[in-house]
Design a protein around this motif. Structure first.
Motif, PDB file in Angstrom:
ATOM      1  N   ASP A  35      -1.295  -3.821  -1.864  1.00 32.12           N
ATOM      2  CA  ASP A  35      -0.737  -2.881  -0.900  1.00 32.12           C
ATOM      3  C   ASP A  35       0.788  -2.930  -1.021  1.00 32.12           C
ATOM      4  O   ASP A  35       1.376  -4.023  -0.993  1.00 32.12           O
ATOM      5  CB  ASP A  35      -1.178  -3.289   0.504  1.00 32.12           C
ATOM      6  CG  ASP A  35      -0.797  -2.305   1.587  1.00 32.12           C
ATOM      7  OD1 ASP A  35       0.216  -1.586   1.447  1.00 32.12           O
ATOM      8  OD2 ASP A  35      -1.517  -2.268   2.607  1.00 32.12           O
ATOM      9  N   GLN A  36       1.410  -1.784  -1.149  1.00 34.64           N
ATOM     10  CA  GLN A  36       2.875  -1.732  -1.279  1.00 34.64           C
ATOM     11  C   GLN A  36       3.557  -2.345  -0.059  1.00 34.64           C
ATOM     12  O   GLN A  36       4.639  -2.913  -0.178  1.00 34.64           O
ATOM     13  CB  GLN A  36       3.348  -0.291  -1.491  1.00 34.64           C
ATOM     14  CG  GLN A  36       4.847  -0.144  -1.683  1.00 34.64           C
ATOM     15  CD  GLN A  36       5.396  -0.913  -2.865  1.00 34.64           C
ATOM     16  OE1 GLN A  36       4.762  -1.008  -3.909  1.00 34.64           O
ATOM     17  NE2 GLN A  36       6.585  -1.476  -2.710  1.00 34.64           N
ATOM     18  N   ARG A  37       2.917  -2.298   1.100  1.00 33.37           N
ATOM     19  CA  ARG A  37       3.522  -2.912   2.288  1.00 33.37           C
ATOM     20  C   ARG A  37       3.640  -4.425   2.120  1.00 33.37           C
ATOM     21  O   ARG A  37       4.621  -5.028   2.582  1.00 33.37           O
ATOM     22  CB  ARG A  37       2.724  -2.567   3.544  1.00 33.37           C
ATOM     23  CG  ARG A  37       2.883  -1.094   3.946  1.00 33.37           C
ATOM     24  CD  ARG A  37       2.039  -0.755   5.121  1.00 33.37           C
ATOM     25  NE  ARG A  37       0.632  -0.967   4.745  1.00 33.37           N
ATOM     26  CZ  ARG A  37      -0.399  -0.699   5.524  1.00 33.37           C
ATOM     27  NH1 ARG A  37      -0.217  -0.250   6.739  1.00 33.37           N
ATOM     28  NH2 ARG A  37      -1.626  -0.893   5.102  1.00 33.37           N
ATOM     29  N   LEU A  38       2.681  -5.065   1.462  1.00 34.12           N
ATOM     30  CA  LEU A  38       2.764  -6.497   1.201  1.00 34.12           C
ATOM     31  C   LEU A  38       3.979  -6.798   0.329  1.00 34.12           C
ATOM     32  O   LEU A  38       4.729  -7.744   0.600  1.00 34.12           O
ATOM     33  CB  LEU A  38       1.478  -6.992   0.530  1.00 34.12           C
ATOM     34  CG  LEU A  38       1.426  -8.482   0.203  1.00 34.12           C
ATOM     35  CD1 LEU A  38       0.018  -9.013   0.407  1.00 34.12           C
ATOM     36  CD2 LEU A  38       1.879  -8.762  -1.222  1.00 34.12           C
ATOM     37  N   ILE A  39       4.192  -5.990  -0.680  1.00 37.47           N
ATOM     38  CA  ILE A  39       5.348  -6.187  -1.566  1.00 37.47           C
ATOM     39  C   ILE A  39       6.648  -5.996  -0.795  1.00 37.47           C
ATOM     40  O   ILE A  39       7.616  -6.737  -0.991  1.00 37.47           O
ATOM     41  CB  ILE A  39       5.262  -5.246  -2.792  1.00 37.47           C
ATOM     42  CG1 ILE A  39       4.008  -5.571  -3.625  1.00 37.47           C
ATOM     43  CG2 ILE A  39       6.519  -5.334  -3.644  1.00 37.47           C
ATOM     44  CD1 ILE A  39       3.956  -6.973  -4.196  1.00 37.47           C
ATOM     45  N   GLU A  40       6.685  -5.032   0.119  1.00 34.83           N
ATOM     46  CA  GLU A  40       7.882  -4.842   0.939  1.00 34.83           C
ATOM     47  C   GLU A  40       8.120  -6.045   1.844  1.00 34.83           C
ATOM     48  O   GLU A  40       9.269  -6.452   2.050  1.00 34.83           O
ATOM     49  CB  GLU A  40       7.797  -3.555   1.760  1.00 34.83           C
ATOM     50  CG  GLU A  40       7.833  -2.282   0.929  1.00 34.83           C
ATOM     51  CD  GLU A  40       9.065  -2.126   0.058  1.00 34.83           C
ATOM     52  OE1 GLU A  40      10.169  -2.553   0.469  1.00 34.83           O
ATOM     53  OE2 GLU A  40       8.933  -1.578  -1.060  1.00 34.83           O
ATOM     54  N   LEU A  41       7.052  -6.653   2.374  1.00 33.46           N
ATOM     55  CA  LEU A  41       7.212  -7.860   3.186  1.00 33.46           C
ATOM     56  C   LEU A  41       7.823  -8.986   2.359  1.00 33.46           C
ATOM     57  O   LEU A  41       8.678  -9.730   2.850  1.00 33.46           O
ATOM     58  CB  LEU A  41       5.870  -8.298   3.778  1.00 33.46           C
ATOM     59  CG  LEU A  41       5.252  -7.379   4.830  1.00 33.46           C
ATOM     60  CD1 LEU A  41       3.868  -7.899   5.230  1.00 33.46           C
ATOM     61  CD2 LEU A  41       6.149  -7.216   6.047  1.00 33.46           C
ATOM     62  N   VAL A  42       7.385  -9.119   1.108  1.00 31.70           N
ATOM     63  CA  VAL A  42       7.966 -10.114   0.203  1.00 31.70           C
ATOM     64  C   VAL A  42       9.463  -9.865   0.052  1.00 31.70           C
ATOM     65  O   VAL A  42      10.282 -10.784   0.161  1.00 31.70           O
ATOM     66  CB  VAL A  42       7.253 -10.075  -1.171  1.00 31.70           C
ATOM     67  CG1 VAL A  42       8.051 -10.799  -2.247  1.00 31.70           C
ATOM     68  CG2 VAL A  42       5.843 -10.640  -1.052  1.00 31.70           C
ATOM     69  N   LYS A  43       9.829  -8.614  -0.175  1.00 29.25           N
ATOM     70  CA  LYS A  43      11.246  -8.270  -0.373  1.00 29.25           C
ATOM     71  C   LYS A  43      12.072  -8.551   0.881  1.00 29.25           C
ATOM     72  O   LYS A  43      13.187  -9.075   0.800  1.00 29.25           O
ATOM     73  CB  LYS A  43      11.376  -6.797  -0.761  1.00 29.25           C
ATOM     74  CG  LYS A  43      10.782  -6.465  -2.111  1.00 29.25           C
ATOM     75  CD  LYS A  43      10.846  -4.964  -2.318  1.00 29.25           C
ATOM     76  CE  LYS A  43      10.036  -4.516  -3.498  1.00 29.25           C
ATOM     77  NZ  LYS A  43      10.068  -3.047  -3.649  1.00 29.25           N
ATOM     78  N   ILE A  44      11.517  -8.185   2.023  1.00 24.76           N
ATOM     79  CA  ILE A  44      12.256  -8.396   3.270  1.00 24.76           C
ATOM     80  C   ILE A  44      12.420  -9.877   3.549  1.00 24.76           C
ATOM     81  O   ILE A  44      13.516 -10.338   3.898  1.00 24.76           O
ATOM     82  CB  ILE A  44      11.548  -7.699   4.452  1.00 24.76           C
ATOM     83  CG1 ILE A  44      11.507  -6.180   4.251  1.00 24.76           C
ATOM     84  CG2 ILE A  44      12.251  -8.037   5.777  1.00 24.76           C
ATOM     85  CD1 ILE A  44      10.496  -5.469   5.142  1.00 24.76           C
ATOM     86  N   SER A  60      13.208  -2.820   4.957  1.00 29.92           N
ATOM     87  CA  SER A  60      12.617  -2.572   6.278  1.00 29.92           C
ATOM     88  C   SER A  60      12.375  -1.077   6.465  1.00 29.92           C
ATOM     89  O   SER A  60      11.318  -0.662   6.953  1.00 29.92           O
ATOM     90  CB  SER A  60      13.521  -3.105   7.389  1.00 29.92           C
ATOM     91  OG  SER A  60      13.612  -4.512   7.323  1.00 29.92           O
ATOM     92  N   ARG A  61      13.360  -0.272   6.069  1.00 28.73           N
ATOM     93  CA  ARG A  61      13.177   1.181   6.158  1.00 28.73           C
ATOM     94  C   ARG A  61      12.058   1.646   5.222  1.00 28.73           C
ATOM     95  O   ARG A  61      11.226   2.474   5.600  1.00 28.73           O
ATOM     96  CB  ARG A  61      14.488   1.918   5.857  1.00 28.73           C
ATOM     97  CG  ARG A  61      15.486   1.797   7.003  1.00 28.73           C
ATOM     98  CD  ARG A  61      16.746   2.627   6.832  1.00 28.73           C
ATOM     99  NE  ARG A  61      17.645   2.017   5.852  1.00 28.73           N
ATOM    100  CZ  ARG A  61      17.959   2.561   4.675  1.00 28.73           C
ATOM    101  NH1 ARG A  61      17.494   3.724   4.321  1.00 28.73           N
ATOM    102  NH2 ARG A  61      18.779   1.926   3.854  1.00 28.73           N
ATOM    103  N   ASP A  62      12.004   1.087   4.011  1.00 32.28           N
ATOM    104  CA  ASP A  62      10.934   1.443   3.070  1.00 32.28           C
ATOM    105  C   ASP A  62       9.566   1.072   3.642  1.00 32.28           C
ATOM    106  O   ASP A  62       8.612   1.845   3.535  1.00 32.28           O
ATOM    107  CB  ASP A  62      11.138   0.740   1.721  1.00 32.28           C
ATOM    108  CG  ASP A  62      12.322   1.275   0.933  1.00 32.28           C
ATOM    109  OD1 ASP A  62      12.871   2.344   1.281  1.00 32.28           O
ATOM    110  OD2 ASP A  62      12.716   0.597  -0.045  1.00 32.28           O
ATOM    111  N   ALA A  63       9.473  -0.106   4.259  1.00 30.71           N
ATOM    112  CA  ALA A  63       8.207  -0.552   4.841  1.00 30.71           C
ATOM    113  C   ALA A  63       7.782   0.379   5.983  1.00 30.71           C
ATOM    114  O   ALA A  63       6.601   0.721   6.106  1.00 30.71           O
ATOM    115  CB  ALA A  63       8.331  -1.997   5.337  1.00 30.71           C
TER     116      ALA A  63
END
Length: 154
Positions: A35-44, A60-63
């Motif tokens: 899930d792309q949201r999981l990857i965004e959590l990693v980045k954040i 955060s905005r991307d998520a």
């Protein structure tokens, strides 16, 4: 905050290469079914640990655009204290923190590795580890450059 040389603008060929690496990792994550949201959590999370305001803001905005809840974003820095994150997300966050703190820990503990490889396929594990690696590189460029935040998009 003092104005500094913007490292990505100062060496655009290198910046293009790191963006291409980022795109390769994003595709690998998608191909692995993450899930792309999981990857965004990693980045954040890595960006929070590294103090990179630019990347925390951006991801955060991307998520949020991907449907991530504000509540989970607010609580990301205290993820261990909630039940809002799935087993995979928790493993990804633990791995990200271990990789981001290598200068202190000198290792990713076996239990962190074992938990991550228990809940992820090999391809997913590789994608998460690469995502953590790439965002740490971006963080180092952003923090060192004092990369300014973009205008508030509202």
């Amino acid at each position: 905050m003092s104005k500094r040389i913007q490292l990505t603008a100062a060496l655009p060929a290198a910046a293009r290469n790191i963006v291409a690496l980022h795109q390769t990792v994003e595709k690998a994550a998608a191909d692995a079914g993450l899930d792309q949201r999981l990857i965004e959590l990693v980045k954040i999370r890595a960006s929070q640990l590294n103090g990179c305001a630019y990347c925390v803001d951006q991801h955060s905005r991307d998520a949020r655009k991907l449907g991530e809840s504000e509540r989970r974003l607010y609580l990301l820095s205290a993820w261990r204290e909630t039940d809002l994150f799935s087993e995979q997300e928790r493993a990804a966050l633990e791995l990200t923190e271990a990789m981001t703190r290598l200068s202190h820990t000198q290792d990713v503990p076996d239990e962190v590795y074992q938990q991550a490889t228990k809940v992820f396929t090999e391809e997913q594990y590789v994608a998460v580890a690469w995502a953590a690696t790439v965002i740490n590189a971006f963080n180092r460029l952003g923090v060192t450059s004092h990369k300014p935040l973009p205008a508030d998009p509202k």
